[in-house]
Design an enzyme around this catalytic site. Sequence first.
Site, PDB file in Angstrom:
ATOM      1  N   ILE A  47      18.041  31.044  37.440  1.00 22.56           N
ATOM      2  CA  ILE A  47      18.084  30.659  38.855  1.00 22.56           C
ATOM      3  C   ILE A  47      17.916  29.169  39.070  1.00 22.56           C
ATOM      4  O   ILE A  47      18.062  28.686  40.183  1.00 22.56           O
ATOM      5  CB  ILE A  47      17.037  31.422  39.699  1.00 22.56           C
ATOM      6  CG1 ILE A  47      15.653  31.319  39.073  1.00 22.56           C
ATOM      7  CG2 ILE A  47      17.454  32.882  39.881  1.00 22.56           C
ATOM      8  CD1 ILE A  47      14.546  31.905  39.931  1.00 22.56           C
ATOM      9  N   GLY A  48      17.611  28.428  38.046  1.00 20.92           N
ATOM     10  CA  GLY A  48      17.431  26.999  38.277  1.00 20.92           C
ATOM     11  C   GLY A  48      17.464  26.207  36.996  1.00 20.92           C
ATOM     12  O   GLY A  48      17.295  26.743  35.908  1.00 20.92           O
ATOM     13  N   THR A  51      15.551  18.671  34.680  1.00 26.65           N
ATOM     14  CA  THR A  51      15.341  17.902  33.459  1.00 26.65           C
ATOM     15  C   THR A  51      14.258  18.538  32.594  1.00 26.65           C
ATOM     16  O   THR A  51      14.259  18.409  31.388  1.00 26.65           O
ATOM     17  CB  THR A  51      14.903  16.464  33.790  1.00 26.65           C
ATOM     18  OG1 THR A  51      13.951  16.539  34.839  1.00 26.65           O
ATOM     19  CG2 THR A  51      16.069  15.624  34.218  1.00 26.65           C
ATOM     20  N   GLY A  53      13.706  21.744  32.150  1.00 28.10           N
ATOM     21  CA  GLY A  53      14.103  22.971  31.484  1.00 28.10           C
ATOM     22  C   GLY A  53      14.818  23.920  32.432  1.00 28.10           C
ATOM     23  O   GLY A  53      15.527  23.483  33.334  1.00 28.10           O
ATOM     24  N   LEU A  54      14.588  25.206  32.246  1.00 28.87           N
ATOM     25  CA  LEU A  54      15.317  26.216  33.011  1.00 28.87           C
ATOM     26  C   LEU A  54      14.353  27.148  33.729  1.00 28.87           C
ATOM     27  O   LEU A  54      13.218  27.319  33.313  1.00 28.87           O
ATOM     28  CB  LEU A  54      16.173  27.067  32.063  1.00 28.87           C
ATOM     29  CG  LEU A  54      17.198  26.307  31.204  1.00 28.87           C
ATOM     30  CD1 LEU A  54      17.755  27.233  30.136  1.00 28.87           C
ATOM     31  CD2 LEU A  54      18.310  25.763  32.074  1.00 28.87           C
ATOM     32  N   VAL A  55      14.854  27.757  34.827  1.00 30.54           N
ATOM     33  CA  VAL A  55      14.056  28.771  35.510  1.00 30.54           C
ATOM     34  C   VAL A  55      14.832  30.089  35.501  1.00 30.54           C
ATOM     35  O   VAL A  55      16.024  30.116  35.799  1.00 30.54           O
ATOM     36  CB  VAL A  55      13.732  28.376  36.963  1.00 30.54           C
ATOM     37  CG1 VAL A  55      12.809  29.414  37.592  1.00 30.54           C
ATOM     38  CG2 VAL A  55      13.098  27.004  37.025  1.00 30.54           C
ATOM     39  N   LYS A  74       9.580  29.803  34.185  1.00 29.15           N
ATOM     40  CA  LYS A  74      10.039  28.432  33.983  1.00 29.15           C
ATOM     41  C   LYS A  74       9.891  28.115  32.506  1.00 29.15           C
ATOM     42  O   LYS A  74       8.796  28.151  31.958  1.00 29.15           O
ATOM     43  CB  LYS A  74       9.152  27.522  34.830  1.00 29.15           C
ATOM     44  CG  LYS A  74       9.580  26.092  34.913  1.00 29.15           C
ATOM     45  CD  LYS A  74       8.784  25.425  36.039  1.00 29.15           C
ATOM     46  CE  LYS A  74       9.036  23.938  36.095  1.00 29.15           C
ATOM     47  NZ  LYS A  74       8.295  23.321  37.210  1.00 29.15           N
ATOM     48  N   ASP A 173       6.585  14.609  44.082  1.00 26.90           N
ATOM     49  CA  ASP A 173       7.993  14.979  44.008  1.00 26.90           C
ATOM     50  C   ASP A 173       8.360  15.996  45.084  1.00 26.90           C
ATOM     51  O   ASP A 173       9.084  16.949  44.821  1.00 26.90           O
ATOM     52  CB  ASP A 173       8.315  15.516  42.610  1.00 26.90           C
ATOM     53  CG  ASP A 173       9.823  15.557  42.346  1.00 26.90           C
ATOM     54  OD1 ASP A 173      10.564  14.806  43.009  1.00 26.90           O
ATOM     55  OD2 ASP A 173      10.246  16.349  41.487  1.00 26.90           O
TER      56      ASP A 173
END
Lengths: 494, 333
Positions: A47-48, A51, A53-55, A74, A173
């Site tokens: 789903i995401g 920088t 990594g991945l979700v 995550k 952020d």
Amino acid sequence: MLRSQPISWDSKMGDGNSGSNRTLSGNNNNSSNKPEWLQQYDLIGKIGEGTYGLVFLARIKSPTTNRGKSIAIKKFKQSKDGDGVSPTAIREIMLLREISHENVVKLVNVHINHADMSLYLAFDYAEHDLYEIIRHHRDKVNHSISQYTVKSLLWQLLNGLNYLHSNWIIHRDLKPSNILVMGEGEEQGVVKIADFGLARIYQAPLKPLSDNGVVVTIWYRAPELLLGAKHYTSAVDMWAVGCIFAELLTLKPLFQGAEVKAPPNPFQLDQLDKIFKVLGHPTPEKWPTLPNLPHWQQDLQHIQGHKYDNTGLNSVVHLSTKSPPYDLLSKMLEYDPRKRITAQQALEHEYFRIEPLPGRNALVGPSVEKVVNYPTRPVDTTTDFEGTTSLQPSQPVSSGNAVSGSMPGTHGGTMRSVPRQMAVGGMQRMQPQGMPAYNLTSQAGMGVGMNPSGIPMQRGVSAQTHQQQQQQLRRKDPAMGMAGYPPQQKSRRM
Amino acid sequence: MADFQTSTHRTKWIFTPQELVEKYKAANQRAIQALEKYGATLMEVDIDGSLSYPEPQTNAKDTADKHSRPKPLNIEEEQYMRVFYENKLQEVCNNFHFPHKIQATALIYFKRFYLQWSIMEHHPKNIMLTCIYGACKIEENHVSAEELGKGISQDHQLILNNEMIVYQSLEFDLIVYAPYRSIDGFVNDIEEFCQTKDDQLHMLKALHETARMEVDKIMLTDAPLLFPPGQLALASLRSSNEVHGVLDFERYLRSILSRQSSAHTISELIESLSAIDSWVRRYKFPSEKDLKHINRKLRSCWGLGSHDESKKREKKSKHKSKKSSNETQNMQS
């Protein structure tokens, strides 16, 4: 460096000894070749991506009390320089271990893949985020977000932020894609601040905070950062909240500067220019420490000489300068960080005391005439936990039957055509599988972000959800099915 | 700094003396059992992250006579080893000119790690270095493992190999509270409390400096696992005040308690401070002779004891990875 010496590890593995070692706990040698901890989940898909990594979206197979519950996992990449465990991951975990608030994402588990020393953080899943909500209104329904919803989202965002700031944590952020909103369920419409990979504890840092590289997506970056401030404060988060507030009102990013990509930490002239055009030129009279800021002082690109007419903020956001929302917004977008309104002060602002009053469910409230059905998060079902795709990622998420390659036993893509449970917040306990050291040494089990009290889940899923999914499957997603992570994010993050 | 009251430090990592004893005993017992079963105690981290004891020596049963079997460390000897390596840890941090905060964080990591494990199970030198490395990462003073390893002529791979195990053993509770900031705060407060005039500031400075040295000593005892950092700071200030005689310390303690409307009574607080003092007084550094003896025992627990075994081990290690052979070398050093 572990990563650079895979051979030595392989040879160790090949050593006759290790095969017959008396392993004290969970191992990876089961038939499906899947780590034990992973077997407690059904992987739905990616789903995401960022920088870091991945979700992934996954659902709990067991224990039965939380069966089917949606979890966002995550996965952090290993740090690139081969210098051990990812500092970003470590920082996010250690901060989340210390904090607990309704408007902050809940870390429910940490998993370790020892083979490559990568970390997987499991969070309660949130179906929506402000990036998607804003985009839906702008591109799909063509009407603004209801006053009640804007106010409730903003209030909850400030409430979470006030908690963080009073615990000396700066998020650094904040942007719409990091502000999650819970989908159907007990916590529907509750805001969760997410992504603490850049967050810092700011009391007495050992080094100036700016040493970590410039942070905050530039559109939401405070002027003092753009001008090179070395020691910044929680006020940078409040600037971002101001930008997000305006974006909720107008559905457009308030200061959409073009980012300068090189060299490292470049001067972002266009971003400042965009700000000055709307808010007017900053002056040392209004902002006494302005002349001390490096980029202002050096003035290599002659920003001091630019002169802009006075503020046009009210016309950009279509608010009367006398209205309470305008008053609050302008206090968030105060140039001088020391004069900028704090989260605590903002919560007390008149805007939140007049009708419609903010509520816990930001999406559905007494004064919302028309409840908007936001789409569910697009899921790329072609990606497995290793992040390798079996199909071209640019293909739209379409198939209901794409089962991710190396995840036998998951229900894969079929999940999306079956009514599925929406994300439900709350606390839960998971089996501490796959974390040998814990099992061995600690009564506390996983110990990570757990609370034994399980909150009962709503099991019913309305027909409406089903409809949403159909809708979602049809739409072409320019972000490649990675909701809330616009492609430009990669480059905007340093 | 997140709030100490709700911190994992306060809620999970402050123990009673009895709890500490039990934890040390449990880790020691587990290692002793491993020794009986497998003939060695050093844990190995496999590629899949599982931890295991090494293969039993094939001759373990043949040579079951009592003289050749390695003897385990007792609890006191384990304590000595921790003390020794905690001093080493301070030394390394001083050599690198790391800030106090890093040293304190690394020390607390090291102490917490060996609440979970026996010295016999994980080499304290490697763990000490990994604790320093982790503390640098967490305190935003990033030093590469390579740099750290180079500075002390150690294989940085050993630092990295243990990193995840250390974080796991700390249950990822990586934000710790050192007493140094508390001392700074109390000194500021004392300045106000005493209505210090400018010409008396040097006395406060002396009080401050001695207190920092006192707390360095406290940090080497078990006291950081037993008392919150504020009390460690007050104990060090009280000791320092006994040297410098700057203020009526009990009156100051009373004023703190009344201002904070604390639930603690003054006698409870004084009792805690005295208990901390007594940890410092009872602190014992092992003698050369003790160290030699313990190290010999440790090496045999790690399967490196007798000449025969160590040769065998060396042979084996040749087939093993570079990593394990380095480990072997370092263990022998």
